[in-house]
Design a protein around this motif. Structure first.
Motif, PDB file in Angstrom:
ATOM      1  N   PRO A   1       0.820  -1.230   0.000  1.00 45.44           N
ATOM      2  CA  PRO A   1       0.000   0.000   0.000  1.00 45.44           C
ATOM      3  C   PRO A   1       0.842   1.262   0.000  1.00 45.44           C
ATOM      4  O   PRO A   1       0.510   2.239  -0.676  1.00 45.44           O
ATOM      5  CB  PRO A   1      -0.823  -0.135   1.287  1.00 45.44           C
TER       6      PRO A   1
ATOM      7  N   ARG B   1      -5.467   1.621   4.042  1.00 43.06           N
ATOM      8  CA  ARG B   1      -4.216   0.881   3.793  1.00 43.06           C
ATOM      9  C   ARG B   1      -4.332  -0.551   4.296  1.00 43.06           C
ATOM     10  O   ARG B   1      -3.912  -1.491   3.617  1.00 43.06           O
ATOM     11  CB  ARG B   1      -3.045   1.585   4.463  1.00 43.06           C
TER      12      ARG B   1
ATOM     13  N   LEU C   1      -6.551  -2.493   1.935  1.00 41.12           N
ATOM     14  CA  LEU C   1      -5.848  -2.838   0.699  1.00 41.12           C
ATOM     15  C   LEU C   1      -4.828  -3.945   0.951  1.00 41.12           C
ATOM     16  O   LEU C   1      -4.709  -4.885   0.157  1.00 41.12           O
ATOM     17  CB  LEU C   1      -5.157  -1.605   0.127  1.00 41.12           C
TER      18      LEU C   1
ATOM     19  N   TRP D   1      -6.650  -7.116   1.294  1.00 42.60           N
ATOM     20  CA  TRP D   1      -7.143  -7.570  -0.016  1.00 42.60           C
ATOM     21  C   TRP D   1      -6.015  -8.176  -0.833  1.00 42.60           C
ATOM     22  O   TRP D   1      -6.196  -9.213  -1.492  1.00 42.60           O
ATOM     23  CB  TRP D   1      -7.764  -6.393  -0.757  1.00 42.60           C
TER      24      TRP D   1
ATOM     25  N   LEU E   1      -4.947   6.760   0.639  1.00 39.33           N
ATOM     26  CA  LEU E   1      -4.041   5.749   1.184  1.00 39.33           C
ATOM     27  C   LEU E   1      -3.059   6.362   2.176  1.00 39.33           C
ATOM     28  O   LEU E   1      -2.712   5.739   3.186  1.00 39.33           O
ATOM     29  CB  LEU E   1      -3.265   5.071   0.043  1.00 39.33           C
TER      30      LEU E   1
END
Length: 419
Positions: A123, A343, A346, A349, A336
């Protein structure tokens, strides 16, 4: 204190280093052979020359033995098909399978991959990359330029059919009749239905007034011809009077006609919202509407128009699509930076995506690596492996020569002392 990582060598540089080390190891064997021969020739004249001769003899044996061992890994020594030589090409299939399993078992473990991903902090890397305007400009340019190609790959009929099918599905899920009932209910609550009726009445009155001669003609045509014209005129006057009176009664806000209209409207709304029969009629009407060829062509035209507009914008120098992509990337990059939650989301993910797509298929990846190795030409796999590790193997030859010489010298000295 910062440390700089060594720059990895290219395959060409590794191959050149391998050739140099082969020459060094080979020259050492030749040197030991020369010393050994000289010691045998000169031993009668120079007795102490036996000492370097003993070293050279053992070093020659050690160096040749290690040359044989190293060479046997990749090819037959001197081209002679000695058993258990050319190990790598003979076991190419097994090596490929073993290598694939080794990589999958040791490098694609979920905990190892997850730990590495967290160490890298993707990130932050993405946020730093998006913070650079030139990066966003290049990315938005490439994305926008790729859009026309994607759109051209889509058939207008397919896009139109997709729009039509999805609209039909959504309308069926929601229901045409309940929606119409809600619309009429809204109009009723605001009193729009009464204003609509007033407008219809005004139009009807104007229609009657503007068509008096036609009405008189129609009345005359319907009456017997033997009636006097005065009777025809009287009937016509009565009809117009009845029409005017009826329209005036309906105009009265407190009249029975308005009350009946209100009740009929409410009943119609209730029926639209609750009646299965009305729902079925609405779906049938929707089906006939969506199956109409004109509507199908309309959807195709919409698809073509959208594609043309998006394509023209994407290829223009002042592309709105490109600006929107750039702005979206900038906003996401800023988000972000300032929002730890985004963050973390992400990062989570990315970990889930990698674990599901890579780690979750590590057995297939291992098999894929093995299949690639198995497909290599035998000379190719020998060259690849020898280029990567051959230089280190040449050190084995050098060390074998030196260690063998030292052991031989020690044995010679022990023999001389004890003899």
């Amino acid at each position: 204190m910062s440390t700089t990582q060594p720059v990895p060598l290219t395959d060409e540089e590794k191959a050149a280093a391998l050739r140099r080390m082969k020459r060094v190891a080979g020259l050492m064997i030749l040197l030991m052979a020369a010393v050994f021969l000289l010691s045998r020739l000169l031993v009668e004249h120079i007795p102490w020359i036996e000492i370097p001769g003993a070293f050279a003899e053992a070093a020659l044996v050690g160096g040749l033995a290690d040359w044989f061992a190293v060479t046997a890994l990749f090819r037959h020594p001197l081209g002679i098909p000695i058993p258990h030589t050319a190990i790598v090409p003979r076991n190419q299939s097994r090596i490929g399978s073993t290598l694939g399993r080794f990589v999958a078992s040791n490098f694609l473990k979920p905990e190892e991959v997850t730990a590495k991903l967290r160490q890298v902090d993707l990130p932050k890397i993405i946020a730093d990359w998006l913070d650079q305007p030139e990066n966003r400009a290049r990315a938005s340019e490439r994305i926008a330029r790729s859009v026309p190609g994607i759109l051209n790959a889509l058939d207008d009929d397919d896009v139109g059919r997709f729009m039509q099918t999805n609209l039909s599905a959504r309308m069926k899920d929601i229901g045409v009749a309940p929606i119409l009932g809600q619309v009429v209910q809204l109009l009723t609550n605001e009193g729009h239905h009464q204003r609509l009726l007033d407008e219809l009445l005004e139009r009807a009155a104007r229609l009657v007034h503007d068509n008096r001669e036609l009405i008189e003609k129609r009345v005359d045509e319907q009456l017997p011809r033997w009636l006097p014209k005065a009777v025809d005129r009287a009937v016509y006057t009565k009809v117009l009077s009845a029409l005017d009176n009826t329209l005036n009664e309906i105009r009265d806000p407190e009249g029975p006609w308005r009350q009946q209209f209100d009740e009929a409207t409410r009943a119609f709304v209730h029926e639209l919202r609750t009646s299965p029969e009305m729902r079925q009629k609405g779906e049938e009407m929707l089906h006939r509407l969506l199956a109409n060829d004109t509507l199908k062509q309309y959807f195709r035209d919409i698809a073509r128009s959208l594609k043309d507009r998006i394509t023209a914008d994407a290829l223009s120098d002042d592309s709105g699509l490109r600006r929107q992509i750039d702005a979206a990337m900038r906003v996401y990059g800023e988000t972000l930076v300032r929002d730890p939650g985004i963050r973390n989301t992400l990062q989570s993910w990315i970990e889930q995506a990698v674990n599901s797509t890579v780690v979750g298929r590590r057995e297939q990846i291992g098999e894929w690596i093995g299949s690639i190795v198995q497909k290599w030409d035998k000379d190719m796999i020998v060259n690849k492996l020898e280029t990567q590790v051959g230089r280190d193997l040449q050190f084995i030859r050098i060390n074998g020569t030196l260690v063998g010489g030292l052991i031989g010298l020690c044995l010679y000295l022990v023999e001389r002392v004890t003899g």
